[in-house]
Structures are given as structure tokens and as C-alpha cells.
Enzyme design. Structure first.
Site, PDB file in Angstrom:
ATOM      1  N   ASN A  45       0.872  -1.168   0.000  1.00  0.00           N
ATOM      2  CA  ASN A  45       0.000   0.000   0.000  1.00  0.00           C
ATOM      3  C   ASN A  45       0.911   1.221   0.000  1.00  0.00           C
ATOM      4  O   ASN A  45       1.468   1.602   1.023  1.00  0.00           O
ATOM      5  CB  ASN A  45      -0.889  -0.041   1.251  1.00  0.00           C
ATOM      6  CG  ASN A  45      -1.911   1.076   1.264  1.00  0.00           C
ATOM      7  OD1 ASN A  45      -1.881   1.966   0.406  1.00  0.00           O
ATOM      8  ND2 ASN A  45      -2.808   1.039   2.231  1.00  0.00           N
ATOM      9  N   ARG A  49      -2.401  -2.149  -3.661  1.00  0.00           N
ATOM     10  CA  ARG A  49      -3.610  -1.359  -3.474  1.00  0.00           C
ATOM     11  C   ARG A  49      -3.552  -0.166  -4.434  1.00  0.00           C
ATOM     12  O   ARG A  49      -2.572   0.574  -4.467  1.00  0.00           O
ATOM     13  CB  ARG A  49      -3.664  -0.811  -2.059  1.00  0.00           C
ATOM     14  CG  ARG A  49      -4.878   0.038  -1.897  1.00  0.00           C
ATOM     15  CD  ARG A  49      -4.942   0.824  -0.640  1.00  0.00           C
ATOM     16  NE  ARG A  49      -6.348   1.085  -0.361  1.00  0.00           N
ATOM     17  CZ  ARG A  49      -6.865   1.127   0.820  1.00  0.00           C
ATOM     18  NH1 ARG A  49      -6.102   0.956   1.863  1.00  0.00           N
ATOM     19  NH2 ARG A  49      -8.138   1.363   0.979  1.00  0.00           N
ATOM     20  N   HIS A  57     -13.337   2.520  -0.497  1.00  0.00           N
ATOM     21  CA  HIS A  57     -13.283   1.468   0.538  1.00  0.00           C
ATOM     22  C   HIS A  57     -13.786   0.127  -0.015  1.00  0.00           C
ATOM     23  O   HIS A  57     -14.317  -0.704   0.733  1.00  0.00           O
ATOM     24  CB  HIS A  57     -14.168   1.819   1.764  1.00  0.00           C
ATOM     25  CG  HIS A  57     -13.692   2.996   2.553  1.00  0.00           C
ATOM     26  ND1 HIS A  57     -14.560   3.954   3.018  1.00  0.00           N
ATOM     27  CD2 HIS A  57     -12.469   3.346   2.986  1.00  0.00           C
ATOM     28  CE1 HIS A  57     -13.880   4.868   3.689  1.00  0.00           C
ATOM     29  NE2 HIS A  57     -12.603   4.522   3.684  1.00  0.00           N
ATOM     30  N   ARG A  90     -13.815  15.325   7.247  1.00  0.00           N
ATOM     31  CA  ARG A  90     -14.472  15.609   5.960  1.00  0.00           C
ATOM     32  C   ARG A  90     -15.964  15.885   6.171  1.00  0.00           C
ATOM     33  O   ARG A  90     -16.604  15.257   7.011  1.00  0.00           O
ATOM     34  CB  ARG A  90     -14.313  14.423   5.005  1.00  0.00           C
ATOM     35  CG  ARG A  90     -12.941  14.355   4.395  1.00  0.00           C
ATOM     36  CD  ARG A  90     -12.761  13.099   3.566  1.00  0.00           C
ATOM     37  NE  ARG A  90     -11.808  12.198   4.189  1.00  0.00           N
ATOM     38  CZ  ARG A  90     -11.580  10.953   3.796  1.00  0.00           C
ATOM     39  NH1 ARG A  90     -12.214  10.461   2.760  1.00  0.00           N
ATOM     40  NH2 ARG A  90     -10.696  10.196   4.418  1.00  0.00           N
ATOM     41  N   GLU A 148      -8.420  -5.044   5.047  1.00  0.00           N
ATOM     42  CA  GLU A 148      -8.236  -4.690   3.637  1.00  0.00           C
ATOM     43  C   GLU A 148      -7.046  -5.410   3.024  1.00  0.00           C
ATOM     44  O   GLU A 148      -7.075  -5.817   1.871  1.00  0.00           O
ATOM     45  CB  GLU A 148      -8.100  -3.162   3.509  1.00  0.00           C
ATOM     46  CG  GLU A 148      -9.438  -2.486   3.792  1.00  0.00           C
ATOM     47  CD  GLU A 148      -9.370  -0.984   3.904  1.00  0.00           C
ATOM     48  OE1 GLU A 148      -8.588  -0.487   4.739  1.00  0.00           O
ATOM     49  OE2 GLU A 148     -10.094  -0.304   3.170  1.00  0.00           O
TER      50      GLU A 148
END
Ligand code: AMP
Length: 404
Positions: A7, A92, A181, A242, A386
Site C-alpha cells: 500500500n 492497493r 473502501h 471531511r 483490507e
């Protein structure tokens, strides 16, 4: 098969080596401050004291990959004898646009298409691409697979991915909902079906990935049919910093009223908003907000209640979109750990057939059902993974190509 999951960010690289046959993590770690000086390397061998940390200068990503490969193959502290023991690398990749509907074996042609998607994620994709290039340099004979955050949501129907703007902007510029996601929603919806003992094809699940970034997805028979993040990860529910979904006119109003530039306002919506902004800049960390909430702090109550309300609204909307849900699953930092958040959300969903088992919610651990057995809609708390999702998708791709 041993799969190395990478990643890669612009100045960091997280890695994890996974034995996919047993789903065991062999080692994991991090290369920090790549290209900016003051680099640091972390290497942890699971179930052993062979791991270490040290300061290492990483002038570029090639040096970072080189360092981690030397660590895992080191005769003394390594976990494999030779780099050839690593069957594949799973990368990823944040944005696959509408070009990638599933994890994909990386060829030169595929690299060019990933590069074409860079303008959709200018902060992320170039770093992801650099990670692939560096791995190819250091391990040229190893199979590489790209796993995309957006791919799981490519099953969205047109009615869910279109915005109410002139259609020509979708046609000309590809302005549409992408969703993010994806690895987490895919993994957690599969785990939900598994824990229910049902075939995923027959299960309708609402996955609430509630971390610092957060998104909610309606999954019907293993396919994403709607998701709260949109063209970018700014959309949807309120997050740590956010803003989530807004009336677009607010952007215009903030530019006018604050005298700030459009870029400055967008920065505020990304980094100074959400729970952080709503709480009067108290914290973006939900543990701090919850502690202050328990002490009766008005700003924390305002932020927390608003956060809960927005989640409840999305779950209600997705129950309608799915025509009824079999399960609601909470995952990621807040979803997995905050029993009070789950309780507050589920209490408001009683009228929709949700009945929480307070003991399982408060006191249980790990992947489990947290609703009563009689609850019409079952509720679960399931840790996301993940990296495991990337490793398993990588093997699936190679099997389809008879390369595993
Ligand atoms: P993630 O982005 O998935 O790592 O999640 C980060 C968020 O999870 C932060 O807001 C943390 O405050 C939150 N979090 C982690 N542990 C807990 C906990 N025990 N209770 C509530 N929130 C938590």
C-alpha cells in the site's frame, strides 16, 4: 501462496506478507518519509521477536522496496529464503475509474490504463503506480496484481451512479459516483454472509465502514448497488475531518462570505470539517468526542448526535434501496470498537426491525452478531481486513489465469 501486499503512498509504503492458504500474516511493516529525509523502517515478524525498527534514508520508493525485500529474505531475521518464495505482489490502487471492474493482473498495458486514471486521484494513484514500478524493478519475475478501491462499486446501476447534472458532463468528463473502501466492503459483506451461514448471493447487507474516513454501502447478493462516497471520498456521511454530502451552493457561499479562495474552502471541507469542525475543532478522534460527550460537553454532543443521525439516514435509505436488508454490519475503527455508537444508531432503527443485544454489543469481542436472534434485521460487528482482501483477490486473479 505467499502474497506481499503493498500500500504505497507518496512518502510512505506499508507492506504485509500473507500466507493466503492459512490466512496467516507472516510479517508486516512500514517505510516512512520516502523522498523527504529522516526515513524510518519498521519490520514486525508475527509471533516472533525477529522484528526491528531502524532509521534508514529512503531517497526514493525503489530503496524502500529494496530495504523491505532485504529484510524479509535476510538469512538471520528474514521469513523467506529467497524472493522467489513470494508468489505474487498485490498492490492497493485507489482509483480504477470505470476502467477496472475487478482486481487485474498487471501488464504494461494495464499500467498505462492505471496511469490514465491518475487525474481522478492525483494524490494517490501516482504513488500507487510508483510502488508497482519499484516492485517490478526489485522483483522482475514476480506476478503483480492491482486491487482497486473503486472496483467493487462498478456494479452500481446507472440510477445510483449518475448525478442530477447535465448528462453530457458524465459523457465528456466521466463525472459520476465511483465509491471507495471497496476492499473493505467486499471483505466485510462476504464475512457477514459467512457468519450468517448463508450464501452471499441470497444476502442483502448494509456495510457501515466507520473509520476516520467512512462510507456506507448497500450490498445485494455480493454486489454493491449503492454507496455513500461519490466522485471523490469527500461525499457521503460526516467523517473525522471531511464534511460529507453538502448542498453544493454552500461552497459558493463560503467563498463569498469568508473571502477565501475556492481551493482554501475545499481544504476546509476536507480537513477542518466533519466531527472535528462540528465540535469546534475539539478533535477528529471519536474517542475524544465520546469522552467529552459523556461529560456533557455541548460541542461534543452536537458533533456526535449529528454524526449518528447521518448514519441512521443512510442506513434507512439503503434499506429502501435494497427493498429490505437482512443485515447491518459495523466495521473499521469506530464501527468495530465503539459499542455506544452502534447502540445509538441501532436504537433509532428499532422501527425498521432492528433489535440490539446489549450484552453482545457491549461485552463481546471480534466478529459476532450483536442483535438478538429474533431481530428482523441482524446486526454484526466484524473487523475489516483490507490487506487480507487484497491478498485473497490477488490469488483469485492468478487462479483464473492459471498462474497460481
Ligand atoms: P480507522 O480510520 O479505521 O483507523 O479508524 C479511526 C477512528 O476509529 C478514530 O476516530 C478513532 O477514534 C476510532 N476508534 C478507534 N478505537 C476506538 C474505540 N475504542 N472507541 C471509539 N472509537 C474508536
Amino acid at each position: 501462496m505467499k502474497v506481499l501486499v503493498i500500500n504505497c503512498g507518496s512518502s510512505s509504503l506499508k507492506y504485509r506478507l500473507i500466507e493466503t492458504d492459512t490466512k496467516d500474516v507472516i510479517c508486516k511493516g512500514l517505510c516512512e518519509r520516502i523522498g523527504i529525509g529522516g526515513g524510518h523502517f519498521k519490520y514486525e515478524v508475527i509471533g516472533s521477536d525477529k522484528g526491528y525498527e531502524k532509521d534508514v534514508e529512503f531517497p526514493d520508493h525503489n530503496t524502500a522496496v529494496d530495504t523491505l525485500i532485504k529484510a524479509v529474505t535476510d538469512p538471520e531475521n528474514g521469513v523467506v529464503k529467497d524472493v522467489a518464495e513470494i508468489g505474487a505482489v498485490g498492490h492497493r490502487i485507489v482509483h480504477g475509474g470505470d476502467k477496472f471492474t475487478e482486481a487485474t493482473y498487471i501488464t504494461d498495458e494495464v499500467m498505462s490504463v492505471i496511469e490514465e486514471c491518475s487525474d481522478l486521484a492525483p494524490l494517490h494513484n501516482p504513488a500507487n503506480i510508483q510502488g508497482i514500478k519499484s516492485c517490478r524493478k526489485v522483483m522482475p519475475d514476480t506476478a503483480m496484481v492491482g486491487v482497486f478501491d473503486t472496483a467493487f462499486h462498478q456494479s452500481l446501476p446507472e440510477e445510483a451512479y449518475l448525478y442530477g447534472i447535465p448528462y453530457e458532463y458524465y459523457e465528456k468528463y466521466g463525472i459520476r459516483k465511483f465509491g471507495f473502501h471497496g476492499m473493505s466492503h467486499d471483505y466485510v459483506s462476504k464475512e457477514t454472509a459467512a457468519i450468517m451461514g448463508r450464501d452471499i448471493k441470497d444476502v442483502k447487507t448494509i456495510v457501515c465502514h466507520l473509520g476516520n474516513g467512512a462510507s456506507i454501502t448497500a450490498v445485494d447478493g455480493g454486489r454493491s448497488i449503492d454507496t455513500s462516497m461519490g466522485y471523490t471520498p469527500l461525499d457521503g456521511i460526516i467523517m473525522g475531518t471531511r464534511c460529507g454530502s453538502l448542498d453544493p451552493e454552500i461552497v459558493h457561499a463560503l467563498v463569498e462570505k469568508t473571502g477565501k479562495s475556492l481551493d482554501e474552502v475545499m481544504h476546509i471541507l476536507n480537513f477542518d470539517s466533519g466531527v472535528y469542525g462540528l465540535s469546534g475543532y475539539m478533535s477528529s478522534d471519536m474517542r475524544d468526542i465520546r469522552n467529552a460527550y459523556n461529560k456533557g460537553d455541548k460541542a461534543a454532543i452536537r458533533a456526535y448526535d449529528t454524526y449518528v443521525y447521518v448514519i441512521v439516514k443512510y442506513i434507512g435509505a439503503y434499506m429502501a434501496a435494497l427493498g429490505g436488508a437482512d443485515a447491518i454490519t459495523f466495521t473499521a475503527g469506530i464501527g468495530e470498537n465503539s459499542s455506544s455508537l452502534r447502540r445509538l444508531v441501532c436504537e433509532r432503527l428499532k422501527g425498521l426491525g432492528v433489535e440490539l443485544d446489549n450484552d453482545a454489543n457491549e461485552n463481546g469481542k471480534g466478529a459476532r452478531m450483536i442483535s438478538t436472534a429474533d431481530s428482523k434485521v441482524k446486526v454484526y460487528a466484524i473487523p475489516t481486513d483490507e490487506e487480507m482482501s487484497i491478498a485473497l483477490s490477488t490469488v483469485e486473479v492468478l487462479k483464473k489465469l492459471n498462474k497460481a
